[in-house]
Design a protein around this motif. Structure first.
Motif, PDB file in Angstrom:
ATOM      1  N   GLU A 156       0.812  -1.214   0.000  1.00 62.40           N
ATOM      2  CA  GLU A 156       0.000   0.000   0.000  1.00 62.40           C
ATOM      3  C   GLU A 156       0.852   1.273   0.000  1.00 62.40           C
ATOM      4  O   GLU A 156       0.465   2.286  -0.577  1.00 62.40           O
ATOM      5  CB  GLU A 156      -0.928   0.032   1.223  1.00 62.40           C
ATOM      6  N   VAL A 157       2.004   1.234   0.670  1.00 58.06           N
ATOM      7  CA  VAL A 157       2.841   2.428   0.816  1.00 58.06           C
ATOM      8  C   VAL A 157       3.786   2.611  -0.376  1.00 58.06           C
ATOM      9  O   VAL A 157       3.858   3.685  -0.963  1.00 58.06           O
ATOM     10  CB  VAL A 157       3.653   2.383   2.138  1.00 58.06           C
ATOM     11  N   THR A 158       4.536   1.567  -0.710  1.00 59.39           N
ATOM     12  CA  THR A 158       5.551   1.682  -1.761  1.00 59.39           C
ATOM     13  C   THR A 158       5.237   0.877  -3.018  1.00 59.39           C
ATOM     14  O   THR A 158       5.867   1.095  -4.045  1.00 59.39           O
ATOM     15  CB  THR A 158       6.920   1.212  -1.245  1.00 59.39           C
ATOM     16  N   GLY A 159       4.337  -0.066  -2.897  1.00 62.45           N
ATOM     17  CA  GLY A 159       4.056  -0.959  -4.011  1.00 62.45           C
ATOM     18  C   GLY A 159       4.887  -2.226  -3.985  1.00 62.45           C
ATOM     19  O   GLY A 159       4.725  -3.093  -4.839  1.00 62.45           O
ATOM     20  N   ALA A 160       5.774  -2.365  -3.011  1.00 57.93           N
ATOM     21  CA  ALA A 160       6.603  -3.571  -2.889  1.00 57.93           C
ATOM     22  C   ALA A 160       5.701  -4.787  -2.710  1.00 57.93           C
ATOM     23  O   ALA A 160       4.748  -4.745  -1.944  1.00 57.93           O
ATOM     24  CB  ALA A 160       7.558  -3.438  -1.712  1.00 57.93           C
ATOM     25  N   LYS A 161       6.018  -5.861  -3.416  1.00 51.60           N
ATOM     26  CA  LYS A 161       5.198  -7.072  -3.338  1.00 51.60           C
ATOM     27  C   LYS A 161       5.931  -8.246  -2.701  1.00 51.60           C
ATOM     28  O   LYS A 161       5.323  -9.109  -2.097  1.00 51.60           O
ATOM     29  CB  LYS A 161       4.731  -7.457  -4.731  1.00 51.60           C
ATOM     30  N   SER A 162       7.244  -8.290  -2.853  1.00 48.05           N
ATOM     31  CA  SER A 162       8.021  -9.434  -2.382  1.00 48.05           C
ATOM     32  C   SER A 162       8.399  -9.342  -0.915  1.00 48.05           C
ATOM     33  O   SER A 162       8.813 -10.324  -0.321  1.00 48.05           O
ATOM     34  CB  SER A 162       9.302  -9.571  -3.203  1.00 48.05           C
ATOM     35  N   PHE A 163       8.284  -8.141  -0.349  1.00 44.40           N
ATOM     36  CA  PHE A 163       8.669  -7.953   1.045  1.00 44.40           C
ATOM     37  C   PHE A 163       7.936  -6.745   1.610  1.00 44.40           C
ATOM     38  O   PHE A 163       7.370  -5.938   0.882  1.00 44.40           O
ATOM     39  CB  PHE A 163      10.184  -7.741   1.180  1.00 44.40           C
ATOM     40  N   SER A 164       7.977  -6.631   2.936  1.00 43.70           N
ATOM     41  CA  SER A 164       7.512  -5.429   3.625  1.00 43.70           C
ATOM     42  C   SER A 164       8.537  -5.136   4.705  1.00 43.70           C
ATOM     43  O   SER A 164       9.282  -6.018   5.133  1.00 43.70           O
ATOM     44  CB  SER A 164       6.114  -5.623   4.217  1.00 43.70           C
ATOM     45  N   THR A 165       8.591  -3.851   5.123  1.00 40.73           N
ATOM     46  CA  THR A 165       9.564  -3.453   6.132  1.00 40.73           C
ATOM     47  C   THR A 165       8.924  -2.525   7.151  1.00 40.73           C
ATOM     48  O   THR A 165       7.858  -1.958   6.903  1.00 40.73           O
ATOM     49  CB  THR A 165      10.771  -2.711   5.513  1.00 40.73           C
TER      50      THR A 165
ATOM     51  N   THR B 202       6.055 -17.014   6.035  1.00 40.12           N
ATOM     52  CA  THR B 202       6.817 -15.762   5.936  1.00 40.12           C
ATOM     53  C   THR B 202       8.146 -15.870   6.675  1.00 40.12           C
ATOM     54  O   THR B 202       8.192 -16.332   7.806  1.00 40.12           O
ATOM     55  CB  THR B 202       6.004 -14.600   6.543  1.00 40.12           C
ATOM     56  N   GLU B 203       9.209 -15.415   6.023  1.00 42.32           N
ATOM     57  CA  GLU B 203      10.503 -15.262   6.674  1.00 42.32           C
ATOM     58  C   GLU B 203      10.572 -13.853   7.251  1.00 42.32           C
ATOM     59  O   GLU B 203       9.913 -12.946   6.751  1.00 42.32           O
ATOM     60  CB  GLU B 203      11.648 -15.422   5.669  1.00 42.32           C
ATOM     61  N   GLU B 204      11.398 -13.666   8.295  1.00 46.30           N
ATOM     62  CA  GLU B 204      11.572 -12.348   8.885  1.00 46.30           C
ATOM     63  C   GLU B 204      13.046 -12.129   9.192  1.00 46.30           C
ATOM     64  O   GLU B 204      13.741 -13.046   9.619  1.00 46.30           O
ATOM     65  CB  GLU B 204      10.754 -12.217  10.173  1.00 46.30           C
ATOM     66  N   VAL B 205      13.509 -10.916   8.957  1.00 45.70           N
ATOM     67  CA  VAL B 205      14.847 -10.489   9.350  1.00 45.70           C
ATOM     68  C   VAL B 205      14.667  -9.313  10.295  1.00 45.70           C
ATOM     69  O   VAL B 205      13.887  -8.399  10.009  1.00 45.70           O
ATOM     70  CB  VAL B 205      15.697 -10.074   8.135  1.00 45.70           C
ATOM     71  N   ILE B 206      15.365  -9.352  11.417  1.00 44.59           N
ATOM     72  CA  ILE B 206      15.314  -8.284  12.409  1.00 44.59           C
ATOM     73  C   ILE B 206      16.730  -7.736  12.555  1.00 44.59           C
ATOM     74  O   ILE B 206      17.656  -8.482  12.899  1.00 44.59           O
ATOM     75  CB  ILE B 206      14.826  -8.813  13.780  1.00 44.59           C
ATOM     76  N   TYR B 207      16.918  -6.441  12.309  1.00 48.76           N
ATOM     77  CA  TYR B 207      18.212  -5.789  12.494  1.00 48.76           C
ATOM     78  C   TYR B 207      18.084  -4.849  13.687  1.00 48.76           C
ATOM     79  O   TYR B 207      17.247  -3.941  13.668  1.00 48.76           O
ATOM     80  CB  TYR B 207      18.636  -5.018  11.245  1.00 48.76           C
ATOM     81  N   ILE B 208      18.889  -5.049  14.717  1.00 53.01           N
ATOM     82  CA  ILE B 208      18.841  -4.214  15.915  1.00 53.01           C
ATOM     83  C   ILE B 208      19.598  -2.915  15.637  1.00 53.01           C
ATOM     84  O   ILE B 208      20.807  -2.927  15.406  1.00 53.01           O
ATOM     85  CB  ILE B 208      19.427  -4.942  17.149  1.00 53.01           C
ATOM     86  N   VAL B 209      18.873  -1.806  15.659  1.00 55.37           N
ATOM     87  CA  VAL B 209      19.456  -0.491  15.397  1.00 55.37           C
ATOM     88  C   VAL B 209      20.058   0.096  16.670  1.00 55.37           C
ATOM     89  O   VAL B 209      21.168   0.637  16.654  1.00 55.37           O
ATOM     90  CB  VAL B 209      18.391   0.469  14.808  1.00 55.37           C
ATOM     91  N   SER B 210      19.324   0.000  17.779  1.00 58.79           N
ATOM     92  CA  SER B 210      19.826   0.538  19.046  1.00 58.79           C
ATOM     93  C   SER B 210      19.157  -0.194  20.204  1.00 58.79           C
ATOM     94  O   SER B 210      18.096  -0.788  20.055  1.00 58.79           O
ATOM     95  CB  SER B 210      19.564   2.041  19.153  1.00 58.79           C
ATOM     96  N   GLY B 211      19.805  -0.114  21.359  1.00 57.51           N
ATOM     97  CA  GLY B 211      19.279  -0.774  22.538  1.00 57.51           C
ATOM     98  C   GLY B 211      19.803  -2.195  22.663  1.00 57.51           C
ATOM     99  O   GLY B 211      20.690  -2.626  21.936  1.00 57.51           O
TER     100      GLY B 211
ATOM    101  N   VAL C 173      12.745  -4.264  10.633  1.00 53.81           N
ATOM    102  CA  VAL C 173      12.336  -5.626  10.291  1.00 53.81           C
ATOM    103  C   VAL C 173      11.940  -5.723   8.825  1.00 53.81           C
ATOM    104  O   VAL C 173      11.470  -4.757   8.229  1.00 53.81           O
ATOM    105  CB  VAL C 173      11.177  -6.130  11.182  1.00 53.81           C
ATOM    106  N   ILE C 174      12.162  -6.912   8.279  1.00 54.35           N
ATOM    107  CA  ILE C 174      11.789  -7.219   6.899  1.00 54.35           C
ATOM    108  C   ILE C 174      10.996  -8.519   6.918  1.00 54.35           C
ATOM    109  O   ILE C 174      11.432  -9.500   7.528  1.00 54.35           O
ATOM    110  CB  ILE C 174      13.025  -7.407   6.001  1.00 54.35           C
TER     111      ILE C 174
END
Length: 141
Positions: free
Chosen positions: A30-39, A58-67, A113-114
């Motif tokens: 809805e936001v970007t039109g991306a179909k293969s993933f969301s973030t 669904t697969e998920e990737v989590i990248y810790i930015v801070s904390g 997250v992805i």
């Protein structure tokens, strides 16, 4: 001209608010039109976390930015594998595996997250404790 965005900031999208923190979906069909993933950008409040759950298909990737926090991801036999995570850590959650995140630090824990494919993030809006703030509005949790 398409109404989909190529550049998105967290202020451009609604905020999903929960008892444990908040989530901003920065790239969805809805936001970007991306179909293969969301973030999205997730903020978990100190001492809080989200419950054990999974995303079938669904697969998920989590990248810790801070904390810092505690992350659990089940192994291939369904056994919980818990590890401390800090800024710079990437966590891979295979399709359908149960997982949870807890902020064990004194400051908010922020992650990026992805989901692949897109769609699992929409289930969050159906949770009973989800409240939604419109884009640009400061969440009142």
């Amino acid at each position: 001209m398409s109404d989909k965005k190529l550049y998105v900031t967290p202020d451009d999208v609604e905020t999903l608010m929960f008892d444990w923190g908040c989530f901003k979906l920065t790239s969805t069909p809805e936001v970007t039109g991306a179909k293969s993933f969301s973030t999205g950008v997730v903020v978990v409040d100190p001492g809080k976390g989200h419950e054990r759950h999974n995303h079938p298909g669904t697969e998920e990737v989590i990248y810790i930015v801070s904390g810092e926090g505690e992350q659990m991801v089940e192994d291939e036999n369904g056994n919980p594998v818990v590890q401390k995570v800090t800024a710079g850590c990437t966590v891979y959650v295979p399709e359908g595996r149960y997982h949870y995140t807890i902020n064990t630090g004194w400051e908010p824990m922020k992650s990026f997250v992805i989901y692949s494919p897109a769609g699992a993030e929409q289930e969050l809006k159906e949770l009973p404790d989800c409240r939604i703030a419109p884009p640009g509005e400061i969440p009142n949790r």
